[in-house]
Design an enzyme around this catalytic site. Sequence first.
Site, PDB file in Angstrom:
ATOM      1  CG  ASP A 127      -1.666  -1.173   1.445  1.00  0.00           C
ATOM      2  OD1 ASP A 127      -1.829  -1.758   0.717  1.00  0.00           O
ATOM      3  OD2 ASP A 127      -2.016  -1.694   2.288  1.00  0.00           O
ATOM      4  CG  ASP A 129      -0.526   2.104   4.079  1.00  0.00           C
ATOM      5  OD1 ASP A 129       0.462   1.652   4.032  1.00  0.00           O
ATOM      6  OD2 ASP A 129      -1.855   1.805   4.803  1.00  0.00           O
TER       7      ASP A 129
END
Length: 319
Positions: A127, A129
């Site tokens: 991801d 993130d």
Amino acid sequence: MKRMGVLTSGGDSPGMNAAIRAVVRKAIYHNIEVYGIYNGYQGLINGNIEKMEIGSVGDIIQRGGTILRSARCPEFVTKEGQQKGVEQLKKFGIEGLVVIGGDGSYRGANALTNLGIPCIGVPGTIDNDICGTDFTIGFDTALNTVIDAIDKIRDTASSHERTFVIEVMGRNAGDIALWSGLAGGAETILIPEAEESMDEIIARLKHGQRRGKKHSIIIVAEGVMSGVEFAEKLKKEIQMDVRVSVLGHIQRGGSPTVRDRVIASRMGARAVELLIEGKGGRAVGIVNNEIIDRPIAEILDQPHTIDMQMFELSKELSI
């Protein structure tokens, strides 16, 4: 330090095996015993722990997934679960731990550090993130998987003059959608970090129709909505032949790219060095191609951000 452990937690990502390999061989190079903890924090609680040798990580650098496997462990969120983990580590004489995973894995590592077991986090998630690093392990491989799919879908979209909505992973982050959308020449990219009205999307599609464009690619990050949901909204607003492709877990698999193998190796080795230096509660990352480390607590307190200049560029190039 005489003994350290390594585990992978959360969703698997290509390059985790390269990081495990680096941890094991770097530690053994410094005459430190290494113990692999299987099935993440659940395996830690259950005592699923085995000593690893140089040969334990032979021929794994090219493999996707994680040889240590992974599992969700709600119990480890509790103080009782964390204390069970500490007891198992002490039982095996493990003095420090390298945790490879995402933000949930980091929270567990921070908790163990606060309970007296120094932990180092290594960012392993497709991801991208995690704050404190330009790239996470697995992100580059996932992007290459997505762009390969986009290229193939564009072939059929062009042949049948269709609009394709492609849903990609990323949880609540839009990095996969943004990077793959820009690289794949998508006409529209929907990400959680930026709102875009349906009117603006429709106007862009109609502009393309007026100049003779017969097909379009729309990338939707799963954190915005499902591809099916967006396609239904789109069909209500404009007469188009719309199809949906949900790429799903194919994005997590596959042999890691060179970039992911290299950053995983560098990060894993640095994690071992930090434990040798007596540090804990820190996470490694890569910023401007330099391996850095920051406090895990500081990283967890910062919100994920995205390169909005890239997002604006994607719109400018999709005219």
